[in-house]
Structures are given as C-alpha cells and as structure tokens.
Design an enzyme around this catalytic site. Structure first.
Site, short mmCIF file in Angstrom:
data_model
loop_
_atom_site.label_atom_id
_atom_site.label_comp_id
_atom_site.label_asym_id
_atom_site.label_seq_id
_atom_site.Cartn_x
_atom_site.Cartn_y
_atom_site.Cartn_z
N ARG A 138 94.87 148.45 45.49
CA ARG A 138 94.66 149.14 44.21
C ARG A 138 93.65 150.28 44.37
O ARG A 138 93.58 151.18 43.55
CB ARG A 138 94.16 148.14 43.16
CG ARG A 138 95.23 147.18 42.69
CD ARG A 138 94.65 145.95 42.00
NE ARG A 138 94.12 145.00 42.96
CZ ARG A 138 92.89 144.50 42.94
NH1 ARG A 138 92.04 144.87 41.99
NH2 ARG A 138 92.49 143.64 43.87
N MET A 146 90.23 138.92 39.89
CA MET A 146 90.72 140.07 40.67
C MET A 146 90.67 141.29 39.76
O MET A 146 91.36 141.33 38.75
CB MET A 146 92.15 139.82 41.12
CG MET A 146 92.34 138.60 41.99
SD MET A 146 92.15 138.96 43.71
CE MET A 146 93.55 140.03 44.01
N CYS A 147 89.88 142.29 40.11
CA CYS A 147 89.64 143.38 39.16
C CYS A 147 89.55 144.74 39.83
O CYS A 147 89.42 144.84 41.04
CB CYS A 147 88.32 143.14 38.41
SG CYS A 147 88.23 141.55 37.59
N THR A 148 89.60 145.77 38.99
CA THR A 148 89.30 147.14 39.41
C THR A 148 88.23 147.70 38.48
O THR A 148 88.40 147.66 37.26
CB THR A 148 90.55 148.03 39.35
OG1 THR A 148 91.57 147.50 40.20
CG2 THR A 148 90.22 149.46 39.78
#
Length: 394
Positions: free
Chosen positions: A332, A141-143
């Site tokens: 996010r 899970m990333c940005t």
C-alpha cells in the site's frame, strides 16, 4: 493431506494477491473528486458521542453502551466462535473467562474500572472484554499519512484496516470482523468540565485509542508493526506477571488525554516500554512537526520526520519498516506515495488526502474507516468505508 490442501490454497491465494497488487482492477489510477464522501466506497458518517471524564471510570461508557451493547455482543460472539474453531476443546475461552478477570487489578487506572463497567452493562464476561481489548494490540493493518503544504500547514489522514484472517464471508466477499466493526465505530469527544480534552475515532468496547487528536496541539495514529519480538510475547509476559510495559492502545490514549505538546508526546512515545511493536504516527501544528516513530517493545528504532526544506513534505506509514521492502502481497506504501506525488504539495487538502486514501489498494476489504485531522483548524472527521468488488482482500 488436509494440511497440504490448506498450504496449497494459501500459496495460491498469495500468488493471486501478489499479481493483483500490480494490475487492474485491484489497483487503479489515483482517484479524484471522491470528497465530500459519496458513492459505493462510502458507507456513511461516523456518529459522535461524548465521554465525560468527570464521571467515575466505571460509569463513563454506560450511556454509549445502552445503544451499542447488542452490536458488541455480536462481535464478541464472532471472535469467540473463531477462537473455538482453532481450539475446539473450548479450553482457551474457558481460560479467558476464568483467568483474565483476576488480572484486572494490574491494569493502570482508569482502564480496569472502565472495562469492568463495560462488562457489567453489556452482560459480556469480564475476561472476554479484556481479551477484546488485547485483540486490538494484534490485528491492526493501516495506512497513515502526514503532509505539509507550501505554507507549512499540516494534515493527518489514516485508513483503519482491521480484521485480517478473522473470518471470510464467501457470500459477499468481506471479512466478517471488519464488517461487524463498522456499526461499532464511533467518534468520541472526551470532555472534562464540559470542555474537549481530545477527540478520537474508536470501537465501542475498546478503552484504548488508535486514532485521535488534541485540538491545537497534535494528532496521533497507531499502526501495527510486524516483528519476531512481537505483541504475543508482550501479552504472554503480562499474563505471567511482568507488568513493566504499557499496552499500546493505553499509552496512545494516555498521551492524547494528558500530554500538552508535540515534543512531550514524541518523547513519551519514543521512550516508554510497550507490549507490542508498533508505529506511532505523530503530527503537530508547526512546520516540520510530523514523524513516524518505529518501535520495538523496549526501544525506538527510528524517528523519521518531515523535512520540507529538503523536499520531504509527507511521510507515509503502512505496516512495514520504511527501510525495508513491503511484503510482496501487501504494498500500500507505493500507491500512496505515487498518489501524493501526483497530488503535489501545493494541492494538499482534506479532499486530496481522502482521494489518496480512497485509491485501491490503499482502500481495501479490511478498511473500516478513514479519518482526516487538521490540528491547527481543529477539524476532525471520520467516514465509514466500503470497497466493492473487484477489491483486494488487504
């Protein structure tokens, strides 16, 4: 009755997180002056290690593992315990240990031999090393952010968020696997003939790559994409003999190691069959060379590119298709865009990108590290992160 209680708890948690997404203290005004990294959200620097590509694949990771093997054993044991919690008979782990080693020969070079070398040096069963590498296909899970300033200079930043639902420590409000990954986080300088081929930030024991750059050419990060036709199906197909798709971490590393231009990298990442749906976030060195490639396993759905002439001076990617709303308990994207707009195009720098990636909930309990990449200047740095309470779980 137990199932009803669990469902009630999950629903209550979802409602709480949904509310927390929109109100302090789980959200906050855009952070300022967080760089150079310091303070309670900074765990420390990520150490550098060299991987010699001139060595046989079996031996490439031995020197690093001499230092990190105990920490890797702790993490693998935690994952095994979590699996056995859900499958208490132990049959799943038995299958992992018995069946997966026989499939090592079907992996493309050099990955099978590298995994075999890791297993032998650490004493961890080969099947568990293979499953450890599969594990990264499913829980990322990333940005990721690519920006272009008014002079056409590109920057690439990312938060690596990993470990959702993989064990919650009620004593200190952290994810177990997320915390155990931090001592295993390393910066890697892959060299051939004593010259850098590419640089990456990764986890010891994992032979694919999720974050890296080729100095002077391009930068690349990978985010998980949720899809019905998901990574579990790709893994099952691979286990039952269908080998026409690449593991996403392997293709990312292969592109970093072997590709020689932004356009070639974009073409490969757009067209190659892969085992799990993902987002590839690719940055180059020229104006407009930045894009998010939205992938299904067998095709590309969208290539969303920088277009500074028409006001699109950044792209932001979390874990949701850009044309869809984010999950109501996990937004996010909106705060990242808000903070970039607040920064403005003329003020882009490592410092301001780090500020954006340090703002809750872009920074959250799953965040292992933050990476900043400048392809043109050849600058690459990663920093271990913490998100002290009050902080959202994801």
């Amino acid at each position: 009755m137990r199932g009803q209680s669990l469902l009630t708890w999950v629903l209550a948690a979802a409602v709480t997180c949904a509310q927390a997404q929109d109100v302090p203290p789980w959200t906050e005004d855009c952070r300022k002056s967080t760089y150079p990294p310091s303070g309670p959200t900074y765990r420390g620097p990520v150490p550098w290690h060299t991987i010699n590509l001139d060595l046989p694949p079996y031996k490439r990771w031995h020197e690093l593992l001499a230092q990190k093997a105990p920490a890797l054993r702790i993490l693998v044991n935690s994952i095994t315990s979590l699996v056995n919690t859900f499958v208490p008979s132990g049959k799943l782990m038995k299958m992992v240990d018995q069946k997966l080693p026989g499939m090592i020969g079907s992996l493309p070079d050099p990955f099978g031999e590298e995994m075999r070398g890791i297993a032998d040096v650490t004493g961890i069963p080969l099947g568990e090393i293979i499953s450890f590498n599969i594990f990264y296909e499913l829980f990322t899970m990333c940005t990721s952010i690519i920006t272009e300033d008014e002079k056409g200079h590109l920057l690439h930043g990312r938060n690596m968020d990993f470990g959702i639902f993989l064990g919650w420590n009620i004593n200190n409000n952290t994810w177990v696997v997320t915390e155990e990954l931090k001592p295993l986080t390393v910066n890697l300088d892959f060299q051939r003939n004593n010259k850098t081929v590419f640089k990456a930030t990764s986890f010891v024991g994992y032979v694919g790559m999720l974050t890296g750059f080729k100095p002077g050419l391009f930068s690349l990060s990978l985010n998980e994409r949720f899809s019905i036709n998901g990574g579990y199906l790709g893994i099952l197909e691979w286990m039952f003999g269908r080998k026409d798709a690449q593991w996403v971490g392997f293709i990312t590393r292969s592109v970093l190691e072997n590709t020689t231009s932004y356009e070639e990298a974009k073409n490969t990442l757009t067209k190659t069959k892969i085992m799990a749906p993902v987002y590839f976030i690719l940055g180059g060195k020229k104006s407009g060379e930045g894009c998010v490639i939205t992938r299904e396993r067998k095709e590309s759905l969208d290539v969303y590119e920088l277009d500074p002439k028409h006001g699109r001076w950044y792209v932001v990617q979390t874990n949701y298709d850009r044309w869809k709303n984010t999950l109501f308990i996990d937004d996010r994207r909106t705060p990242a865009k808000k903070c970039l707009n607040h920064t403005t195009q003329k003020n882009l720098s490592f410092a301001t990108i780090y500020d954006v990636l340090s703002t809750k909930p872009v920074l959250n309990k799953l965040t292992v590290f933050t990476t900043l990449m400048d392809v043109t200047k050849g600058q690459f740095e990663s920093h271990l992160r913490d998100c002290p309470d009050p902080c959202i779980g994801w």
